[in-house]
Design a protein around this motif. Structure first.
Motif, mmCIF file in Angstrom:
data_model
loop_
_atom_site.group_PDB
_atom_site.id
_atom_site.type_symbol
_atom_site.label_atom_id
_atom_site.label_comp_id
_atom_site.label_asym_id
_atom_site.label_seq_id
_atom_site.Cartn_x
_atom_site.Cartn_y
_atom_site.Cartn_z
ATOM 1 N N GLU A 217 0.832 -1.209 0.000
ATOM 2 C CA GLU A 217 0.000 0.000 0.000
ATOM 3 C C GLU A 217 0.867 1.260 0.000
ATOM 4 O OE1 GLU A 217 -3.188 0.550 -0.217
ATOM 5 O OE2 GLU A 217 -3.877 -1.525 -0.251
ATOM 6 N N LEU A 220 1.923 1.776 -3.539
ATOM 7 C CA LEU A 220 0.806 2.276 -4.333
ATOM 8 C C LEU A 220 0.608 3.766 -4.098
ATOM 9 C CD1 LEU A 220 -1.685 1.954 -6.148
ATOM 10 C CD2 LEU A 220 -2.972 1.233 -4.109
ATOM 11 N N GLN A 221 0.689 4.189 -2.852
ATOM 12 C CA GLN A 221 0.505 5.608 -2.556
ATOM 13 C C GLN A 221 1.603 6.457 -3.180
ATOM 14 O OE1 GLN A 221 -2.161 7.159 -1.194
ATOM 15 N NE2 GLN A 221 -3.039 5.107 -1.369
ATOM 16 N N TRP A 222 2.830 5.944 -3.229
ATOM 17 C CA TRP A 222 3.918 6.697 -3.867
ATOM 18 C C TRP A 222 3.617 6.891 -5.347
ATOM 19 C CZ3 TRP A 222 7.450 6.096 -7.832
ATOM 20 C CH2 TRP A 222 8.510 6.998 -7.855
ATOM 21 N N TRP A 223 3.161 5.839 -6.016
ATOM 22 C CA TRP A 223 2.849 5.963 -7.443
ATOM 23 C C TRP A 223 1.658 6.899 -7.666
ATOM 24 C CZ3 TRP A 223 5.290 4.537 -11.843
ATOM 25 C CH2 TRP A 223 6.449 3.757 -11.683
ATOM 26 N N LEU A 224 0.693 6.880 -6.765
ATOM 27 C CA LEU A 224 -0.464 7.755 -6.912
ATOM 28 C C LEU A 224 -0.088 9.222 -6.724
ATOM 29 C CD1 LEU A 224 -3.227 5.720 -5.029
ATOM 30 C CD2 LEU A 224 -3.036 6.089 -7.497
ATOM 31 N N THR A 225 0.831 9.488 -5.806
ATOM 32 C CA THR A 225 1.176 10.882 -5.517
ATOM 33 C C THR A 225 2.330 11.405 -6.360
ATOM 34 O OG1 THR A 225 2.630 10.192 -3.701
ATOM 35 C CG2 THR A 225 0.333 10.704 -3.155
ATOM 36 N N ARG A 227 3.602 9.797 -9.474
ATOM 37 C CA ARG A 227 3.687 9.426 -10.888
ATOM 38 C C ARG A 227 2.321 9.360 -11.580
ATOM 39 N NH1 ARG A 227 8.179 10.462 -9.824
ATOM 40 N NH2 ARG A 227 10.098 9.302 -10.304
ATOM 41 N N THR A 228 1.293 9.893 -10.967
ATOM 42 C CA THR A 228 -0.052 9.804 -11.545
ATOM 43 C C THR A 228 -0.561 11.190 -11.904
ATOM 44 O OG1 THR A 228 -0.542 7.799 -10.286
ATOM 45 C CG2 THR A 228 -2.416 9.021 -11.153
ATOM 46 N N ASN A 230 -3.823 13.350 -14.320
ATOM 47 C CA ASN A 230 -5.169 13.239 -14.883
ATOM 48 C C ASN A 230 -5.127 13.472 -16.386
ATOM 49 O OD1 ASN A 230 -6.473 12.708 -12.420
ATOM 50 N ND2 ASN A 230 -6.551 14.884 -11.938
ATOM 51 N N ALA A 241 -7.298 8.986 -14.072
ATOM 52 C CA ALA A 241 -5.991 9.037 -13.414
ATOM 53 C C ALA A 241 -5.092 7.990 -14.066
ATOM 54 C CB ALA A 241 -6.137 8.765 -11.919
ATOM 55 N N ALA A 243 -1.045 6.548 -14.383
ATOM 56 C CA ALA A 243 0.346 6.552 -13.920
ATOM 57 C C ALA A 243 1.268 6.532 -15.130
ATOM 58 C CB ALA A 243 0.614 5.350 -13.025
#
Length: 335
Positions: A217, A220-225, A227-228, A230, A241, A243
């Motif tokens: 998790e 996942l949060q690192w990629w969401l914040t 490397r992601t 819109n 969204a 990545a």
């Protein structure tokens, strides 16, 4: 068990010590993320690389040691499914290569506070190196290594590899490209959860999940914040969204490929044109060149704006048009 025979390349100069240094472009500006002015971007690294005293920019670094491979199974079950004698002999030989690729951190070479600098990210557990110039643990490569280790029934090494990645997730909040400090601004395809799934499925080791799942998790949060972004579909006008691979701040050559990146931006001498990039254009190319390794597929034509500028013997022209950060899935409408 196969005999442990290790060959480690030792740096040897190919130029006399009194050789004339070539002219240099201005040093790249310092960047906050770089943990070393010696090994990341600075006068020493640039001066060392431009005369080409070594064949490979990644020659320096001998902080790892070869280890014995415990619990080696000479004839794992999968070999019984290889009926062709020639293929079976070849597969048996490849299976034996694991003994040549097991490494661990050599604690006696580590720097203590204030005594020296090193590029190594020390790891607490043993692991398999890809080989060749890649002499440390790598993220993307380890997915395929683990696939082989599972077939070879070397589950303890798989577990150790995963523990190293979990240590990095706890320390850095993400898994770096590889086990060197100059990889701390980029990751690679997020395969940790797939490695974990494949290991648990094959070994039945459910206990590892107590530590691993919260750290999955974290990744996942690192990629969401980090490397992601819109993306709005031109077909449906819906925003998604997505990545992507993107090193936003990297204004210098990659330390592990310093000379190649420098020549991409400033020219390679005889037979090459002399590019005339502005400082902003050079910084953008360096950022793209660093984004390439994050994909794990560097460098293929898919990442270039003008993929056919180069040829089989000279491809710097293509590398001067990188487009990794802007390469996105095409949001085609559903038929």
């Amino acid at each position: 068990m196969p005999a442990l025979t290790i060959s480690t390349s030792v740096p040897s100069l190919t130029l006399p010590l009194n050789a004339t240094l070539p002219s240099q472009a201005a040093l790249p500006p310092p960047e906050p993320w770089r943990p070393s002015t010696i090994f990341c971007a600075g006068k020493l690294l640039q001066t060392l690389n431009l005369p080409q005293p070594y064949v490979d920019s990644k020659t320096i670094g001998l902080e790892l040691e070869a280890l014995q491979l415990p619990n080696f199974t000479a004839s794992p079950a999968f070999l019984q499914n290889v009926s062709n004698p020639l293929l079976r002999a070849w597969t048996q030989t490849v299976h034996g290569f694991w003994a040549q690729l097991i490494r661990g951190t050599n604690a006696s070479t580590l720097c203590t506070a204030g005594t020296c600098e090193s590029t190594l990210i020390p790891l607490n557990h043993s692991f398999v190196v890809p080989g060749g110039r890649f002499r440390e643990q790598y993220y993307w490569d380890s997915f395929f290594i683990i696939e082989g280790l599972i077939k070879s029934e070397l589950f303890d090494i798989v577990n150790s590899t995963l523990q190293n990645f979990m240590d990095e997730l706890e320390q850095f909040g993400f898994i770096p490209n590889g086990g060197r400090i100059y990889y701390l601004n980029r990751s690679q395809p997020p395969m940790f959860i797939h490695m974990l799934f494949n290991y648990v499925t094959a070994s039945g080791d459910m206990a590892i999940l107590q530590r691993a799942l919260p750290l999955a998790e974290t990744e996942l949060q690192w990629w969401l914040t980090q490397r992601t972004i819109n993306i709005t579909s031109p077909y449906t006008n819906k925003t998604h969204a997505v990545a992507h691979y993107a090193i936003d701040i990297n204004m210098a050559p990659r330390p592990e490929s310093y000379l190649a990146d420098y020549q991409t931006v400033h020219g390679a001498g005889a037979g090459d044109v002399t590019p005339n990039f502005t400082a902003a254009e050079a910084a953008a190319i360096y950022a793209e060149l660093a984004s390439g390794p994050e994909t794990g597929w560097h460098y293929s034509l898919r990442w270039a704006k003008e993929p056919f500028l180069g040829n089989l013997t000279f491809n710097l022209s293509t590398l001067r048009t990188p487009n990794v950060q802007n390469t996105m899935p095409n949001p085609q409408p559903q038929s």
